[in-house]
Motif scaffolding. Sequence first.
Motif, PDB file in Angstrom:
ATOM      1  N   TYR A  24       0.841  -1.209   0.000  1.00  0.00           N
ATOM      2  CA  TYR A  24       0.000   0.000   0.000  1.00  0.00           C
ATOM      3  C   TYR A  24       0.874   1.257   0.000  1.00  0.00           C
ATOM      4  N   CYS A  25       1.869   1.278   0.885  1.00  0.00           N
ATOM      5  CA  CYS A  25       2.767   2.442   0.956  1.00  0.00           C
ATOM      6  C   CYS A  25       3.670   2.525  -0.274  1.00  0.00           C
ATOM      7  N   GLY A  26       4.080   1.366  -0.796  1.00  0.00           N
ATOM      8  CA  GLY A  26       4.903   1.363  -1.997  1.00  0.00           C
ATOM      9  C   GLY A  26       4.160   1.894  -3.208  1.00  0.00           C
ATOM     10  N   LEU A  27       2.868   1.564  -3.297  1.00  0.00           N
ATOM     11  CA  LEU A  27       2.060   2.086  -4.398  1.00  0.00           C
ATOM     12  C   LEU A  27       1.893   3.596  -4.279  1.00  0.00           C
ATOM     13  N   CYS A  28       1.771   4.087  -3.057  1.00  0.00           N
ATOM     14  CA  CYS A  28       1.679   5.538  -2.835  1.00  0.00           C
ATOM     15  C   CYS A  28       2.940   6.233  -3.356  1.00  0.00           C
ATOM     16  N   ARG A  29       4.093   5.674  -3.048  1.00  0.00           N
ATOM     17  CA  ARG A  29       5.358   6.253  -3.527  1.00  0.00           C
ATOM     18  C   ARG A  29       5.447   6.181  -5.050  1.00  0.00           C
ATOM     19  N   ARG A  30       5.034   5.062  -5.618  1.00  0.00           N
ATOM     20  CA  ARG A  30       5.094   4.909  -7.063  1.00  0.00           C
ATOM     21  C   ARG A  30       4.183   5.907  -7.773  1.00  0.00           C
ATOM     22  N   LEU A  31       3.026   6.172  -7.211  1.00  0.00           N
ATOM     23  CA  LEU A  31       2.122   7.171  -7.778  1.00  0.00           C
ATOM     24  C   LEU A  31       2.788   8.536  -7.816  1.00  0.00           C
ATOM     25  N   GLY A  32       3.435   8.904  -6.723  1.00  0.00           N
ATOM     26  CA  GLY A  32       4.098  10.201  -6.671  1.00  0.00           C
ATOM     27  C   GLY A  32       5.226  10.328  -7.673  1.00  0.00           C
ATOM     28  N   ARG A  33       5.993   9.257  -7.840  1.00  0.00           N
ATOM     29  CA  ARG A  33       7.128   9.307  -8.764  1.00  0.00           C
ATOM     30  C   ARG A  33       6.681   9.307 -10.229  1.00  0.00           C
ATOM     31  N   ASP A  34       5.682   8.512 -10.539  1.00  0.00           N
ATOM     32  CA  ASP A  34       5.276   8.356 -11.942  1.00  0.00           C
ATOM     33  C   ASP A  34       4.328   9.452 -12.418  1.00  0.00           C
ATOM     34  N   TYR A  35       3.438   9.904 -11.539  1.00  0.00           N
ATOM     35  CA  TYR A  35       2.350  10.768 -11.996  1.00  0.00           C
ATOM     36  C   TYR A  35       2.182  12.063 -11.212  1.00  0.00           C
ATOM     37  N   GLY A  36       3.040  12.320 -10.232  1.00  0.00           N
ATOM     38  CA  GLY A  36       2.966  13.573  -9.487  1.00  0.00           C
ATOM     39  C   GLY A  36       2.392  13.393  -8.090  1.00  0.00           C
ATOM     40  N   ILE A  37       2.728  14.342  -7.217  1.00  0.00           N
ATOM     41  CA  ILE A  37       2.332  14.256  -5.805  1.00  0.00           C
ATOM     42  C   ILE A  37       0.819  14.192  -5.632  1.00  0.00           C
ATOM     43  N   ILE A  38       0.076  14.971  -6.407  1.00  0.00           N
ATOM     44  CA  ILE A  38      -1.382  15.031  -6.248  1.00  0.00           C
ATOM     45  C   ILE A  38      -2.018  13.664  -6.465  1.00  0.00           C
ATOM     46  N   THR A  39      -1.458  12.873  -7.356  1.00  0.00           N
ATOM     47  CA  THR A  39      -2.077  11.581  -7.674  1.00  0.00           C
ATOM     48  C   THR A  39      -2.022  10.599  -6.512  1.00  0.00           C
ATOM     49  N   ARG A  40      -1.222  10.902  -5.498  1.00  0.00           N
ATOM     50  CA  ARG A  40      -1.199  10.022  -4.324  1.00  0.00           C
ATOM     51  C   ARG A  40      -2.551   9.968  -3.627  1.00  0.00           C
ATOM     52  N   PHE A  41      -3.352  10.981  -3.825  1.00  0.00           N
ATOM     53  CA  PHE A  41      -4.685  10.993  -3.222  1.00  0.00           C
ATOM     54  C   PHE A  41      -5.636  10.020  -3.918  1.00  0.00           C
ATOM     55  N   CYS A  63      10.617  -6.446  -2.680  1.00  0.00           N
ATOM     56  CA  CYS A  63      11.759  -5.867  -1.959  1.00  0.00           C
ATOM     57  C   CYS A  63      11.214  -4.827  -0.984  1.00  0.00           C
ATOM     58  N   VAL A  64      11.212  -5.159   0.281  1.00  0.00           N
ATOM     59  CA  VAL A  64      10.626  -4.284   1.299  1.00  0.00           C
ATOM     60  C   VAL A  64      11.723  -3.509   2.003  1.00  0.00           C
ATOM     61  N   LYS A  65      11.555  -2.198   2.083  1.00  0.00           N
ATOM     62  CA  LYS A  65      12.512  -1.326   2.755  1.00  0.00           C
ATOM     63  C   LYS A  65      11.800  -0.473   3.797  1.00  0.00           C
ATOM     64  N   ARG A  66      12.584   0.135   4.661  1.00  0.00           N
ATOM     65  CA  ARG A  66      12.030   1.032   5.671  1.00  0.00           C
ATOM     66  C   ARG A  66      12.394   2.471   5.318  1.00  0.00           C
ATOM     67  N   GLY A  67      11.427   3.359   5.416  1.00  0.00           N
ATOM     68  CA  GLY A  67      11.661   4.767   5.125  1.00  0.00           C
ATOM     69  C   GLY A  67      10.625   5.622   5.809  1.00  0.00           C
ATOM     70  N   ARG A  68      10.673   6.908   5.558  1.00  0.00           N
ATOM     71  CA  ARG A  68       9.723   7.836   6.169  1.00  0.00           C
ATOM     72  C   ARG A  68       8.518   8.033   5.270  1.00  0.00           C
ATOM     73  N   CYS A  69       7.360   8.118   5.906  1.00  0.00           N
ATOM     74  CA  CYS A  69       6.111   8.314   5.179  1.00  0.00           C
ATOM     75  C   CYS A  69       6.140   9.672   4.477  1.00  0.00           C
ATOM     76  N   ARG A  70       5.708   9.711   3.234  1.00  0.00           N
ATOM     77  CA  ARG A  70       5.714  10.966   2.471  1.00  0.00           C
ATOM     78  C   ARG A  70       4.706  11.978   3.007  1.00  0.00           C
ATOM     79  N   PHE A  71       3.624  11.500   3.628  1.00  0.00           N
ATOM     80  CA  PHE A  71       2.618  12.418   4.170  1.00  0.00           C
ATOM     81  C   PHE A  71       2.897  12.790   5.620  1.00  0.00           C
ATOM     82  N   ALA A  86       4.080  -4.382 -12.158  1.00  0.00           N
ATOM     83  CA  ALA A  86       2.853  -4.457 -11.369  1.00  0.00           C
ATOM     84  C   ALA A  86       2.530  -3.118 -10.701  1.00  0.00           C
ATOM     85  N   MET A  87       3.526  -2.491 -10.092  1.00  0.00           N
ATOM     86  CA  MET A  87       3.315  -1.207  -9.424  1.00  0.00           C
ATOM     87  C   MET A  87       2.991  -0.100 -10.427  1.00  0.00           C
ATOM     88  N   HIS A  88       3.697  -0.085 -11.547  1.00  0.00           N
ATOM     89  CA  HIS A  88       3.435   0.921 -12.572  1.00  0.00           C
ATOM     90  C   HIS A  88       2.009   0.785 -13.100  1.00  0.00           C
TER      91      HIS A  88
END
Length: 307
Positions: A24-41, A63-71, A86-88
Motif C-alpha cells: 500500500y505504501c509502496g504504491l503511494c510512492r510509485r504514484l508520486g514518482r510516476d504521476y505527481g504528488i497530487i495523484t497520491r490521493f 523488496c521491502v525497505k524502511r523509510g519515512r512516510c511521504r505524508f 505491477a506497481m506501474h
Amino acid sequence: MFGYLRPVREELKVREYELYKSVYCGLCRRLGRDYGIITRFTLSYDCTVLAMLAASLREENSCVKRGRCRFNPMKKCMFCATDGEAMHLAGGVSVIMAYYKLSDTITDSGFFKRLAARLLRVFLSGGFRRARKAYPDIEAAAGKMIESQQLAERKGSGIDESADPTAKMLSFLCERLSDDEMTRRVLSRFGYCLGRWIYLIDAADDLEKDIKHRCFNPFISVTEADSAETAVFCNETLNMTASQLIMAYELLQPVSYREILDNIVYHGLSFQQKHCIFEKKRKKGRKMKDRKKKDYYTFLSRGDEDI
C-alpha cells in the motif's frame, strides 16, 4: 475505485499484514514518482490488490525497505520498493479510474459536487495525461466503461445490465496480467465477477442514500418489499457473484502474496457484505464513537442471524 477489496486484519499473521501495508505504501510512492504528488490521493485498497495480484502472477520479487512516510515525515513505515510492472500498472489504473470517476460525478451530481469535482479534475489532469500515454488501452477501456454506465443509468437498467460495464472493465484489466492463454481466460472470468461484485456492493451500500436523493440504483426496484427482505436480497445477489469469483480464483496459482489474496477473497468479501448491508443499519442512531468501533469477532457472531 471503490475501496471494498480489503483483507480482514484479524485473520492475517503480523508479517502478512505488514507486507500488505508495505505494498500500500509502496504504491503511494510509485504514484508520486510516476504521476505527481497530487495523484497520491487516488490511492485505493482496490488498486493495492491489483498490484499484488499482478506481481504474484508475474512472479515479481518483493523488496521491502524502511523509510519515512511521504505524508507524515515523523513516521517511519515499511514500503515495497520493487520497480516492477505491477506497481506501474496499478498506479496508472488508479489515476485513470479516479479521473473518470470525477468526470462521472460532474455529469450526475448537484452543483456543489460538480464544482468540487471540476476543481479536483484540473489538479489531476497532469497525472492523467501521463497515465494515458503509458496505458492508452486502459484509458480507452475506462472511457468506454463510463459511457456505457451512464447509458445504462439513463435507461434505468436492471441489475445485470447496470453491473456489466464495470465487470467488463475489470475483466479487461485482469486479463492483461498474464501472457499465458489459459491463465488469461481464467483472469478474464475472475475480473468480470470481481467488477460485478464491486459495482453491486457499492450499489447496496448506497441504496438508502440513493432513495433519499432520488438517484439511480439498480436495487431500487426491490425496495417495495420490507427493508430486511431487501437487505437479504442484496446479500444473496452478492453471494452468487462472489461464489463464481471464488471458483475462478481457485484456478489461479498466485506465487507471492498468496495468503493475503486468499484472505481478501475468502474472508474480506463476506466481511464487507455483512458490514455494508447489515451492520451499518444496526448502528444507526448510536453515538459516533460507537459507530466507529469495530469488534471483528463479535461482528461475526452477530452476522449469522441475517444470512
